[in-house]
Each structure stands twice: as structure tokens, then as C-alpha cells.
Design an enzyme around this catalytic site. Sequence first.
Site, short mmCIF file in Angstrom:
data_model
loop_
_atom_site.label_atom_id
_atom_site.label_comp_id
_atom_site.label_asym_id
_atom_site.label_seq_id
_atom_site.Cartn_x
_atom_site.Cartn_y
_atom_site.Cartn_z
CG HIS A 36 -5.29 -3.08 0.81
ND1 HIS A 36 -4.81 -2.70 -0.43
CD2 HIS A 36 -4.68 -2.23 1.69
CE1 HIS A 36 -3.98 -1.68 -0.32
NE2 HIS A 36 -3.87 -1.39 0.97
CD GLU A 73 -5.72 -4.66 -3.53
OE1 GLU A 73 -5.62 -3.61 -2.87
OE2 GLU A 73 -4.74 -5.35 -3.87
CB SER A 88 -0.96 -0.06 1.19
OG SER A 88 -2.01 0.86 1.05
#
EC number: 3.4.11.5
Length: 303
Positions: free
Chosen positions: A275, A248, A111
Amino acid sequence: MRQGTKIITLDNGYHLWANTQGTGDIHLLALHGGPGGEHEYWEDAAKQLAKQGLNVQVTMYDQLGSWYSDSPDFSDPKVRKDILNYDYFLDEVDEVREKLGLDNFYLIGQSWGGLLVQEYAAKYGQHLKGAIVSSMVDRIDDYTKHLEEVRETALTPDQVAYMKKCETNNDYDNDKYQSYVDILNKGYIDRKQPSKLSHLIDVTNTDIYGAFQGDNEFVITGKLAEWNFTDHLKDIKVPTLVTFGEHETMPVETGKRMAEMIPNAKFVSTPEGGHHHMVDNPDVYYDHLATFIREVEAGTFNK
């Protein structure tokens, strides 16, 4: 590198917590997301890679302000100015690399960590053997558009309207709004329930997270809203793996496009993964990662 915990003293005087697991001559430095999150989904990375038959020394660390590392006083305007920016966290990665004595290594980031991997590979790529962008887009507009689709799929029109009303009024701290965030989290962030990534308290540094992201994963009110790295993907010259979960918050189509735009990259996705797909489906996630590292080590990795 010695296994276990190491405290890194930065040149600015702050201290970072780092931990190394695994054995072998291959080194992987793991960056967490948030920003303001912490390392925990990398805790078993060396073990998972060993299950795939690959011995790797995995070093994870908590970025400045995150869980086990020092947290500056973000009420000080100078501290906020000096630290709450992309350049600080990017250069911190390279200082950590230097102080750990790493070179010719692999860098993985989840991320926000995947944002740092993109920027690091473009600026400091001479130190890398390979880069892994885990669940991060190259431009936030793709993410925000996908979030709208996610909300409309997972929630009723009335629920979506309520969330938008709360966001317009900056009214995030109410149980009804947060209950809808919880539905979205279970569908698109941590699909494997109960989540392993839970604490007795919230350990996210909200000063950092709020400055860049906002209240939660499904709304962006911070600096990330303007982030766009698309024009610099061509500057990533090292072998690169782009890996997304199939269900996700980051759009799979963006991951595929990124792999096309990066000169030497492949895209993979994790079935049933949200995710945090390294936790939702570790066998597939780490098979992809181990295959990538093996191919780079053998000189057989090709786009």
C-alpha cells in the site's frame, strides 16, 4: 514558495502544519491517508523526483486532527458533526490551496488522500494541472472484497476465523488479533521491512480513523463502508495518473478500471509495492510520477 514549515490558519480558527520541499516552477500538493494519518511518506518526494531529473516544489500538510496540526475536541458532538464528514476535508484541501497561493498545480493523494483527489478533481478541477490517485479505489466494495482475498491468502483458515470472530464481538484490542493484523501489514501495507513509517508511539488520530475506517486497514466499520464515487469518475477532466502497488490492499483490477473510466487517465503499478509503494519501491514509483508530470507539462499525455 518558501521552503520549510508554514502554519496555516484556517477560517474556522484551527491551525494546520504544512511543509514545502524542493525547487522549481512545478507545484505538487500532497495529501496523506488514514484518515487521521500524517504526511511522513511524502517527506522525501521532492528529493525522489529530483533523482528522476525533475525539480518540483512539494508541499505536504497534516489534515485537521492529524499529528502536527490542531486536533479538535471530538468528544463534542457538534465538532464531530461539523468535521467528521467528506465535505469538510474536501473543502479543507481547497482552503489550503488558496492560503498557499497555489493554482494550476498537481494534486497527489495516498489512500484516503486519493479519495480526496478524486472528489477534488471532480469539484475543483479548474485549479488542477493534473491529479494522481495513489492506492485508492472508487468504491469501497471492491476494497472489502479484496481484503477477504488478502486475508485468505496470507493467513490460515483458523486465523481468518479468529479475526472474524473478534470483529463480530468488537474485540480488537487483544494481542492475538493484532498479531494477525501485523502479518497482513507486513505483507500488504509496508512490504519493505523494517518499515521507515514507524514512531515510538501510535500517532494516528483514532477518533478520525475510527469514524471513517475502523480499527485497522483490514476491516471497515466506519463511514467509508458506504463510499462510492464510480458515477462521478466521468467528471474528472484533468490528466490523471492512477498508481497502485502490485501487492497491496487495493485491487489492481479496480485501478485499471478507474483509469478506463476517467476521461484522460493512465494506470501504473509498482512491482513489489504494498500500500505504501512510494516507500517500498521509490525508484519505480517516482519514475512513474515524474514521467506523468513531464508528459503533462509537454502536452503529450494521452490516455
